[in-house]
Write a protein that holds these residues in place. Structure first.
Motif, short mmCIF file in Angstrom:
data_model
loop_
_atom_site.label_atom_id
_atom_site.label_comp_id
_atom_site.label_asym_id
_atom_site.label_seq_id
_atom_site.Cartn_x
_atom_site.Cartn_y
_atom_site.Cartn_z
N VAL A 126 2.93 7.05 -1.69
CA VAL A 126 2.19 6.93 -0.43
C VAL A 126 3.09 6.40 0.68
N GLN A 181 0.20 0.22 -1.20
CA GLN A 181 -0.71 1.02 -2.00
C GLN A 181 -1.61 1.85 -1.08
N ALA A 182 -2.18 2.90 -1.65
CA ALA A 182 -3.10 3.74 -0.88
C ALA A 182 -4.41 2.99 -0.69
N VAL A 207 -2.63 3.87 4.21
CA VAL A 207 -1.85 3.06 3.27
C VAL A 207 -1.89 1.62 3.76
N LEU A 217 -1.60 7.73 6.99
CA LEU A 217 -0.63 8.61 6.34
C LEU A 217 -0.46 9.91 7.10
#
Length: 479
Positions: free
Chosen positions: A368, A404-405, A411, A471
């Motif tokens: 990500v 992390q997503a 993200v 993202l």
């Protein structure tokens, strides 16, 4: 309305004694009186609008007035009606009041009651006149207002729509009155708008009523308009009044400011990269060249003093080369551009340990990792500054960085420590100490990539910094 019109009374009474009694009361109270004794005399006149009050005997020599009430009210539009009669018939009284009669008297007339009724009717007329005048003034103000002013009833139906609203939304007053206000809302919220009104009427809770909000409205042609909306509840009139301002120009100016700021930030980063390249490609090479020649000179020296001087010069050159390498990495970490954010953070963790004795534990989901160049640079700089603040203020030797997503589109990066923490109310001061970027600057940099930032901290329990970015960052932001 003139004073004559305000205080003129038409007395329709065939009985001389009763007529004289009523005229004396009227004269005493300052009323001007015209008289009539028959239906013919009553109806054969063209000055109906002069009267504010008509006192009407129920039975006249040429007939009863029951069937004439509505006709009289149509002719004398501004007059109140008072019925007098010799018969105490309840049905007649009820019928009279159903026809919006101001009062009803049975002969013989009680002097005091009649007088009080006249004074009450006159007072109410004065109040009504002032209210009409005030309403006319308010209507004139609303009609001339630059801002759009719209009122709706409790069911959401539009009651008024001033010229500024017509110009803003493209609807005429004639076609929009009686329509649901949801017609002016975006399609995405239109079907739920009535529920918002119902919820407010049931609970008294609303994010709109009593507040000023920036929203979007729908023009007649379907295009969306950015607006600022202020809504006031007027329960005494059972309406909501809204003042609507078109903020399209302001939003355009804000967007231009964002674009300009973004361009300046991109230009500054380009300058930093150029300076880093100069340091790396030229200054470092020159320093290395000087060091090589210095080493040659050292081999040919025979004096101990010269040897010490050359050795010291070599040490200084080594330090200079190291400083330029470090400065180059600070200005433009090559690994960030060539290997991505995750690898750059690994290099940063190594650098923080080596230079500041801060152990940085990384937990990075590289799948990500943002790819847009400006996004990578902004995130790297913000994370680095947060780690500097950990070194300066947290009184701990460890920090954790996690990527992390958060969703399919976002993200989240968190930088946490278990240090001394701080009072969130003093957050800006804590961030700004000792030359830190400060919360406002971190938020400003993240605003260039439409990112969000917030801190959580408790005294004695450490701090967690949250960074959230999309993202979907466009590649057009590349440097």
């Amino acid at each position: 309305m003139s004073d004559k019109q305000r205080f003129s009374v038409l007395l329709v009474e065939p009985d001389p004694e009763s007529r004289l009694q009523i005229m004396q009361i009227l004269s005493t109270e300052g009323f001007q009186v015209d008289t009539a004794e028959t239906i013919d005399q009553l109806m054969n006149r063209d000055n109906w609008l002069d009267y504010f009050l008509i006192i009407l005997e129920h039975e006249l020599p040429d007939g009863k007035t029951d069937d004439l009430l509505s006709q009289i009210q149509q002719q004398a539009k501004h007059a109140e009606l008072v019925i007098i009669t010799s018969r105490s018939e309840v049905q007649k009284m009820v019928l009279a009041f159903r026809n919006e009669i101001a009062d009803y008297f049975i002969k013989p007339i009680d002097h005091d009651l009649f007088k009080n009724s006249l004074l009450r009717i006159r007072a109410e007329r004065d109040i009504s006149s002032k209210l009409r005048q005030t309403q006319a003034q308010l209507n004139a103000i609303v009609e001339a207002a630059i801002e759009a002013v719209i009122t709706i009833n409790r069911r959401g139906m539009i009651q008024s729509f001033n010229p500024a609203a017509e110009k803003m939304f493209g609807y005429s007053t004639r076609e929009i009155i009686g329509q649901n206000i949801s017609l002016l809302t975006p399609l995405s919220v239109r079907e739920h708008h009535d529920q918002f009104i119902s919820h407010y009427l049931e609970t008294g809770i609303s994010n709109i009523v009593g507040a000023r909000r920036e929203l979007q409205a729908c023009h007649r042609d379907g295009s969306l308009i950015p607006i600022e909306l202020s809504v006031t509840d007027l329960p005494q009139f059972e309406i909501f009044a809204g003042i609507v301002t078109d903020i399209s120009e302001r939003k355009q100016a804000e967007q231009k400011q964002v674009e300009l700021t973004r361009a300046v930030a991109v230009a500054a980063q380009q300058e930093r990269r150029q300076l880093a390249n100069i340091l790396h490609d030229h200054l470092q090479q020159l320093l290395v060249g000087v060091r090589i020649h210095l080493e040659i000179a050292r081999k040919g020296t025979h004096s101990e003093a010269e040897e010490q001087t050359l050795t010291r010069a070599d040490e200084l050159l080594n330090q200079s080369i190291e400083v330029t390498r470090s400065l180059t990495a600070e200005l433009n970490p090559v690994v960030l551009h060539e290997e991505g954010l995750a690898m750059a953070l690994e290099w940063l963790a190594h650098n923080m340990l080596e230079r500041y004795n801060l152990t940085v534990a990384l937990n990075l989901d590289e799948t990500v990792s943002p790819q847009a160049e400006l996004t990578k640079i902004v995130l790297y700089e913000c994370i680095r500054e947060i780690l500097f603040n950990v070194v300066k203020h947290s009184q701990t030797s460890r920090a954790d960085v996690r990527m992390q997503a958060l969703s399919d589109q976002e993200v989240e990066i968190t930088v946490s420590d278990e240090g001394v923490g701080f009072d969130p109310q003093r957050l800006e001061t804590q961030l700004s100490k000792a030359g830190g970027m400060g919360l406002s600057n971190i938020e400003f940099r993240l605003s260039l990539i439409k990112g969000k930032f917030h801190l959580e901290s408790t005294v004695g329990k450490g701090t967690v910094a949250h960074i959230i970015v999309s993202l979907d960052a466009s590649e057009t932001d590349s440097l």
